[in-house]
Enzyme design. Sequence first.
Site, PDB file in Angstrom:
ATOM      1  N   THR A 281      -3.103   0.129 -12.780  1.00  0.00           N
ATOM      2  CA  THR A 281      -3.396  -0.109 -11.698  1.00  0.00           C
ATOM      3  C   THR A 281      -2.331   0.913 -10.848  1.00  0.00           C
ATOM      4  OG1 THR A 281      -2.216  -2.260 -10.766  1.00  0.00           O
ATOM      5  CG2 THR A 281      -3.592  -1.593 -11.037  1.00  0.00           C
TER       6      THR A 281
ATOM      7  N   ILE B 283      -2.498  -9.104 -17.021  1.00  0.00           N
ATOM      8  CA  ILE B 283      -1.495 -10.057 -17.086  1.00  0.00           C
ATOM      9  C   ILE B 283      -2.439 -11.353 -16.565  1.00  0.00           C
ATOM     10  CG2 ILE B 283       0.237  -9.316 -17.611  1.00  0.00           C
ATOM     11  CD1 ILE B 283       1.489  -9.647 -14.878  1.00  0.00           C
TER      12      ILE B 283
ATOM     13  N   SER C  40      14.989  -8.143 -10.494  1.00  0.00           N
ATOM     14  CA  SER C  40      15.081  -6.504  -9.239  1.00  0.00           C
ATOM     15  C   SER C  40      16.565  -7.396  -8.054  1.00  0.00           C
ATOM     16  CB  SER C  40      13.960  -6.684  -8.331  1.00  0.00           C
ATOM     17  OG  SER C  40      14.510  -6.079  -7.593  1.00  0.00           O
TER      18      SER C  40
ATOM     19  N   GLY D  44      12.536  -5.643   6.046  1.00  0.00           N
ATOM     20  CA  GLY D  44      13.080  -6.256   4.979  1.00  0.00           C
ATOM     21  C   GLY D  44      14.184  -5.449   4.188  1.00  0.00           C
TER      22      GLY D  44
ATOM     23  N   TYR E  62       8.182  -9.728  -2.400  1.00  0.00           N
ATOM     24  CA  TYR E  62       9.043  -9.082  -3.634  1.00  0.00           C
ATOM     25  C   TYR E  62      10.008 -10.119  -4.321  1.00  0.00           C
ATOM     26  CZ  TYR E  62       9.768  -5.729  -7.189  1.00  0.00           C
ATOM     27  OH  TYR E  62      10.235  -5.550  -8.060  1.00  0.00           O
TER      28      TYR E  62
HETATM   29  C1  UD1 Z   1      13.692  -2.402  -3.749  1.00  0.00           C
HETATM   30  C2  UD1 Z   1      13.973  -3.393  -4.306  1.00  0.00           C
HETATM   31  C3  UD1 Z   1      14.450  -2.858  -6.286  1.00  0.00           C
HETATM   32  C4  UD1 Z   1      13.277  -2.760  -6.803  1.00  0.00           C
HETATM   33  C5  UD1 Z   1      11.975  -1.683  -5.737  1.00  0.00           C
HETATM   34  C6  UD1 Z   1      11.148  -1.510  -6.805  1.00  0.00           C
HETATM   35  C7  UD1 Z   1      16.208  -3.578  -3.306  1.00  0.00           C
HETATM   36  C8  UD1 Z   1      17.242  -3.384  -2.463  1.00  0.00           C
HETATM   37  N1  UD1 Z   1      15.761  -3.024  -3.795  1.00  0.00           N
HETATM   38  O1  UD1 Z   1      13.886  -0.823  -3.521  1.00  0.00           O
HETATM   39  O2  UD1 Z   1      15.388  -3.558  -6.716  1.00  0.00           O
HETATM   40  O3  UD1 Z   1      13.288  -2.576  -7.868  1.00  0.00           O
HETATM   41  O4  UD1 Z   1      12.494  -1.679  -4.666  1.00  0.00           O
HETATM   42  O5  UD1 Z   1      10.046  -1.136  -5.355  1.00  0.00           O
HETATM   43  O6  UD1 Z   1      15.217  -4.217  -2.398  1.00  0.00           O
HETATM   44  N2  UD1 Z   1      13.209   4.790   2.437  1.00  0.00           N
HETATM   45  C9  UD1 Z   1      13.505   6.450   2.954  1.00  0.00           C
HETATM   46  N3  UD1 Z   1      12.613   7.465   3.231  1.00  0.00           N
HETATM   47  C10 UD1 Z   1      11.076   7.051   2.696  1.00  0.00           C
HETATM   48  C11 UD1 Z   1      11.332   5.741   1.826  1.00  0.00           C
HETATM   49  C12 UD1 Z   1      12.582   5.584   1.675  1.00  0.00           C
HETATM   50  O7  UD1 Z   1      14.265   6.367   3.990  1.00  0.00           O
HETATM   51  O8  UD1 Z   1      10.125   7.408   3.249  1.00  0.00           O
HETATM   52  C13 UD1 Z   1      15.089   4.115   2.249  1.00  0.00           C
HETATM   53  C14 UD1 Z   1      14.075   3.318   2.166  1.00  0.00           C
HETATM   54  O9  UD1 Z   1      14.216   2.845   3.644  1.00  0.00           O
HETATM   55  C15 UD1 Z   1      15.493   2.158   1.828  1.00  0.00           C
HETATM   56  C16 UD1 Z   1      16.303   3.546   1.052  1.00  0.00           C
HETATM   57  O10 UD1 Z   1      15.489   4.749   0.653  1.00  0.00           O
HETATM   58  O11 UD1 Z   1      16.798   1.881   2.369  1.00  0.00           O
HETATM   59  C17 UD1 Z   1      15.463   3.154  -0.624  1.00  0.00           C
HETATM   60  O12 UD1 Z   1      13.841   2.648  -0.645  1.00  0.00           O
HETATM   61  P1  UD1 Z   1      12.769   2.278  -2.077  1.00  0.00           P
HETATM   62  O13 UD1 Z   1      12.871   3.773  -2.794  1.00  0.00           O
HETATM   63  O14 UD1 Z   1      11.414   2.051  -1.570  1.00  0.00           O
HETATM   64  O15 UD1 Z   1      14.041   1.060  -2.595  1.00  0.00           O
HETATM   65  P2  UD1 Z   1      14.389  -0.433  -2.414  1.00  0.00           P
HETATM   66  O16 UD1 Z   1      12.974  -0.530  -1.840  1.00  0.00           O
HETATM   67  O17 UD1 Z   1      15.202  -0.189  -1.842  1.00  0.00           O
END
Ligand code: UD1
Length: 304
Positions: A34, A52, A115, A263, A139
Amino acid sequence: MKYLITGGAGFIGSNLAEKLKKDGHDVVIIDNLTTGRKKNLPLDVEFYEADILDIEKIRPFFSGVDGVFHLAAIPRVPLSIQDPVKTSNVNIMGTVNVFKCAIDEGIKRIVFASSSSIYGGQKVLPLQEDMLPNPLSPYGLQKLVGEQIAKMFSDLYKIQIVCLRYFNVYGPKIDFDSDYSLVIGKFLRLKSQGKPLTIFGDGNQSRAFCFIEDVVDANIRAMQSDKIKGGEVFNIGQKKSHSVNFLAKLIGGEVQYLPPRIGDPMHTQADTTKAESVLGWSPKTDFETGVNITKNWFEKNYGK
Ligand code: UD1
């Protein structure tokens, strides 16, 4: 040794498979493709397309295996908020299936991909393994349940299930082509499309981004160490965190500020004292170097 990797066609799993092959091990991979891709797979691995959630289909692949790395999951925070049912099924029931198959085959150890999202909102940084979890998304909760099952099964059955709490893993082979891609992959894609980098909120939120090679190293140490008990949990991340604004600067190009994402914890920072003292692990690649390696990989394969 012969190792089974669930989710081995994905970003972390395929990098791990490559290293295990290099070290001379046999590798069996199951993946439902996927988010994993066949082109991620290293040569000379046994690959089976399987889900799984289908316990009878995956069961035979555990035969003759010395250890399991359980990485198959739907690892997307925003998607888990949109679809808590499907993501709970895969991330919780799928995990029970994998653990049960390994127990039935008498396998000694599983390394389970947990995570940092388990911590959720915390008042104190850096994040330590014994803090009370406070997940902010389904998650995070699903991974917390996975850890608790790991602990209970390790106590009940003859198996050691070790949990690694990853903090924002990045590096070559990172997903980049969906709306749910992790921020570094998404920024590289947006830049190559000539689009602005989308920053949620003010961009001052920060993450303890951890480079893939360090995460692979942690997995192998967790599988091989004779100092750990089943159910143990380790932080695998950087002590120093970096903001999304700083990342956008390293990638370069225009930015666009959008409303904050729900979140989303504001900051993460990993206390890795336990991984250092028990596994002898610490992250080796600093953020600027890791982002450069990832950028070069992306540009070489997909253009600037
Ligand atoms: C989360 C989990 C991490 C997990 C991962 C799996 C937390 C702290 N971390 O990462 O353990 O393994 O998901 O998917 O919960 N952002 C932007 N612009 C974008 C995309 C993201 O500003 O276009 C920002 C988000 O708002 C965030 C940061 O970048 O603050 C990181 O985001 P992302 O890479 O999606 O990962 P997490 O959600 O932090």
